[in-house]
Motif scaffolding. Structure first.
Motif, PDB file in Angstrom:
ATOM      1  N   VAL A 178      -5.055   4.727 -13.265  1.00  0.00           N
ATOM      2  CA  VAL A 178      -4.879   5.218 -11.895  1.00  0.00           C
ATOM      3  C   VAL A 178      -3.851   6.343 -11.910  1.00  0.00           C
ATOM      4  CG1 VAL A 178      -5.426   2.930 -10.925  1.00  0.00           C
ATOM      5  CG2 VAL A 178      -3.042   3.579 -11.269  1.00  0.00           C
ATOM      6  N   GLU A 179      -3.706   7.043 -10.789  1.00  0.00           N
ATOM      7  CA  GLU A 179      -2.740   8.140 -10.734  1.00  0.00           C
ATOM      8  C   GLU A 179      -1.374   7.625 -10.284  1.00  0.00           C
ATOM      9  OE1 GLU A 179      -5.384  10.095  -7.603  1.00  0.00           O
ATOM     10  OE2 GLU A 179      -3.407  10.815  -6.986  1.00  0.00           O
ATOM     11  N   PRO A 180      -0.316   8.420 -10.476  1.00  0.00           N
ATOM     12  CA  PRO A 180       1.035   7.936 -10.157  1.00  0.00           C
ATOM     13  C   PRO A 180       1.153   7.358  -8.741  1.00  0.00           C
ATOM     14  CG  PRO A 180       1.171  10.029 -11.317  1.00  0.00           C
ATOM     15  CD  PRO A 180      -0.283   9.791 -11.065  1.00  0.00           C
ATOM     16  N   ILE A 228       0.830  -1.213   0.000  1.00  0.00           N
ATOM     17  CA  ILE A 228       0.000   0.000   0.000  1.00  0.00           C
ATOM     18  C   ILE A 228       0.867   1.267   0.000  1.00  0.00           C
ATOM     19  CG2 ILE A 228      -2.033   1.058   1.037  1.00  0.00           C
ATOM     20  CD1 ILE A 228      -2.407  -1.402   2.760  1.00  0.00           C
ATOM     21  N   PRO A 229       0.566   2.205  -0.908  1.00  0.00           N
ATOM     22  CA  PRO A 229       1.314   3.467  -0.951  1.00  0.00           C
ATOM     23  C   PRO A 229       1.108   4.279   0.327  1.00  0.00           C
ATOM     24  CG  PRO A 229       0.021   3.150  -2.959  1.00  0.00           C
ATOM     25  CD  PRO A 229      -0.439   2.119  -1.985  1.00  0.00           C
ATOM     26  N   ALA A 230       2.167   4.942   0.774  1.00  0.00           N
ATOM     27  CA  ALA A 230       2.081   5.738   1.998  1.00  0.00           C
ATOM     28  C   ALA A 230       2.493   7.185   1.759  1.00  0.00           C
ATOM     29  CB  ALA A 230       2.964   5.132   3.082  1.00  0.00           C
ATOM     30  N   GLY A 231       1.681   8.100   2.299  1.00  0.00           N
ATOM     31  CA  GLY A 231       2.026   9.520   2.348  1.00  0.00           C
ATOM     32  C   GLY A 231       2.455   9.821   3.777  1.00  0.00           C
ATOM     33  N   VAL A 232       1.492  10.273   4.615  1.00  0.00           N
ATOM     34  CA  VAL A 232       1.798  10.399   6.042  1.00  0.00           C
ATOM     35  C   VAL A 232       1.666   9.063   6.764  1.00  0.00           C
ATOM     36  CG1 VAL A 232       1.204  12.837   6.255  1.00  0.00           C
ATOM     37  CG2 VAL A 232      -0.563  11.113   6.638  1.00  0.00           C
ATOM     38  N   GLY A 233       0.997   8.103   6.120  1.00  0.00           N
ATOM     39  CA  GLY A 233       0.893   6.760   6.684  1.00  0.00           C
ATOM     40  C   GLY A 233      -0.492   6.355   7.169  1.00  0.00           C
TER      41      GLY A 233
HETATM   42  C1  LIG Z   1      -3.332  10.037   0.520  1.00  0.00           C
HETATM   43  C2  LIG Z   1      -2.952   9.050  -0.459  1.00  0.00           C
HETATM   44  C3  LIG Z   1      -2.146   7.962  -0.126  1.00  0.00           C
HETATM   45  C4  LIG Z   1      -1.525   7.739   1.219  1.00  0.00           C
HETATM   46  O1  LIG Z   1      -2.303   8.018   2.338  1.00  0.00           O
HETATM   47  P1  LIG Z   1      -1.615   8.597   3.661  1.00  0.00           P
HETATM   48  O2  LIG Z   1      -2.693   8.532   4.671  1.00  0.00           O
HETATM   49  O3  LIG Z   1      -1.183   9.997   3.364  1.00  0.00           O
HETATM   50  O4  LIG Z   1      -0.456   7.710   3.937  1.00  0.00           O
HETATM   51  C5  LIG Z   1      -1.855   7.073  -1.131  1.00  0.00           C
HETATM   52  N1  LIG Z   1      -2.308   7.235  -2.381  1.00  0.00           N
HETATM   53  C6  LIG Z   1      -3.094   8.257  -2.738  1.00  0.00           C
HETATM   54  C7  LIG Z   1      -3.572   8.359  -4.153  1.00  0.00           C
HETATM   55  C8  LIG Z   1      -3.441   9.199  -1.795  1.00  0.00           C
HETATM   56  O5  LIG Z   1      -4.220  10.230  -2.148  1.00  0.00           O
END
Ligand SMILES: *Cc1c(COP(=O)(O)O)cnc(C)c1O
Length: 423
Positions: free
Chosen positions: A369-371, A262-267
């Motif tokens: 899907v987006e990047p 799973i991709p993570a931003g802040v998590g």
């Molecule tokens: C926000 C987001 C994430 C990650 O979520 P977080 O809660 O920020 O870790 C992954 N992919 C996409 C497309 C998002 O918008």
């Protein structure tokens, strides 16, 4: 400059989490009762969602996405490397979640609903036993119009919070970082949200939003870096996924391991989802996050145990990436704390790999899907890394188990991207 040498700069890598514990010994900082409460709340709101957002009516007002086997994509990925696919490959298409077109339709919408319910109940307008479709009525939209919801966002969180808050009748202010795409700002403004733009990064947009909200007693700030409610909204995914796996006759046990990427931003999103899966499947699920090679904030937060104080730029990473949804230079300390003993590891992925996966997914499966949403495909490289092979050995993932394994790439966003922008 601080130094961190466990993953490369400017190239993809895999970090295995040394703090992970076996399920029986790990610490669980969120209770099953809290997750159940969130599931129940979404059920109470289902009649309202079905009424207000017709695209959810067929699913009874539940905001859920498809779990889809993508064997053509799997073949293509492994064929291009001359490898055999280890098990079956699935896409969890949160990229196509109704209402907001991203995983934020889980956490972001949940937190807005919770806030609306709290306000309406505290003011004697609603009781938990009511049919919540009454919330679509003017009495409620007028009531909520005295209140403001604010959030800092790189785009998708703003979309989910903005769309749902505006539908309920709230005033909405979205604080957008420089990474946010123009079309997301335009769409929000078209729904009546106020969008404040910052020339700076995500951490700054959140900080300003938080301060702005504190000045107004009728304003509520959705705090992506600290919110337990967001986490709980994401954590409702585990039970839903379990039902989908059962429906497709997919067993998960010691001989049939489940791997999730799973991709993570802040998590928050990957954390909540993974945590709920760990509660259900324990040691039989292996949860990996994926982050941009130049913005591995959750990785640094856990690896250094500095949590929200870890800033990728202080370790010589630029923080810049085409994956706008993941462009968060600091992680959520709440999430890095909760996930320290749960997470298997984190893949890092370059922008050019993200573009290649986007192209390949559209070419093989016709899915756009987006990047950011493609980062999870890095998980298909698990066995390409020496530490990945070591991880498998250590966790009983031998050839037999791997041939029975199911791999889920969590596609986190993209269906609302305008076609021109996608090209
Ligand atoms: C926000 C987001 C994430 C990650 O979520 P977080 O809660 O920020 O870790 C992954 N992919 C996409 C497309 C998002 O918008």
């Amino acid at each position: 400059m601080k130094s961190f040498n466990e993953i490369p700069h400017g190239a993809s890598g895999l970090w295995i989490n040394p703090y992970k514990k076996p399920s029986a010994q790990a610490e669980y900082k969120i209770s099953d009762a809290q997750i159940k409460d969130a599931q129940d709340r979404l059920l109470r709101f289902a009649p309202y969602i079905a009424k207000k957002f017709s695209e959810t009516a067929a699913n009874g007002g539940l905001i859920e996405s498809e779990l889809k086997e993508i064997s053509r994509m799997g073949e293509e990925i492994y064929r291009s490397r001359g490898e055999k696919s280890p098990g079956r490959l699935f896409l969890k298409a949160d990229s196509h979640l109704p209402i907001a077109g991203s995983v934020k339709a889980r956490g972001g919408i949940y937190e807005v609903l919770r806030h609306a319910e709290d306000l309406a109940v505290q003011n004697g307008l609603l009781s938990y036993g009511d049919d919540y479709s009454i919330l679509a009525g003017e009495k409620f939209t007028k009531f909520f119009s005295d209140y403001t919801v604010q959030v800092g966002s790189t785009g998708n969180l703003g979309l989910s919070i903005g769309i749902m808050s505006a539908a309920l009748g709230f005033k909405v202010i979205i604080h957008m970082s420089a990474d946010a795409k123009q079309w997301k700002k335009d769409l929000l403004r078209s729904r009546g949200a106020e969008v404040i733009e910052y020339p700076s990064d995500y951490t700054q947009a959140v900080k300003n939003g938080r301060l702005n909200s504190q000045k107004d007693p009728n304003s509520y700030f959705v705090d992506d870096e600290k919110s337990v409610d967001l986490f709980l909204g994401y954590a409702t995914a585990g039970k839903r996924l379990k039902a989908q796996l059962e429906k497709q006759n997919i067993t998960v046990d010691r001989a049939h391991p489940l791997m999730v990427y799973i991709p993570a931003g802040v998590g928050g999103a990957p954390g909540g989802i993974s945590y709920s899966l760990k509660r259900i499947y324990g040691d039989n699920v292996h949860c990996f996050f994926a982050e941009p090679a130049e913005c591995p904030s959750v990785l640094l937060g856990i690896a250094t145990q500095q949590h929200e104080n870890a800033d990728v730029r202080e370790y010589g990473f630029s923080g810049k990436t085409k994956a706008d949804g993941l462009a968060c230079p600091r992680p959520s300390g709440l999430v890095t704390g909760i996930m320290t003993q749960q997470l298997s590891g984190i893949f890092t992925v370059t922008d050019s790999e993200l573009s290649a996966y986007m192209k390949m997914l559209n070419g093989t499966e016709g899915i756009r899907v987006e990047p950011s949403a493609c980062a999870g495909f890095a998980g298909c490289s698990l066995l390409s890394f020496e530490n990945g092979r070591e991880y498998c050995e250590k966790h009983g993932l031998d050839e037999n188990a791997l041939s029975n394994s199911v791999h889920i790439v969590w596609a986190t966003g993209g269906s609302m991207v305008p076609p021109g922008e996608y090209e």
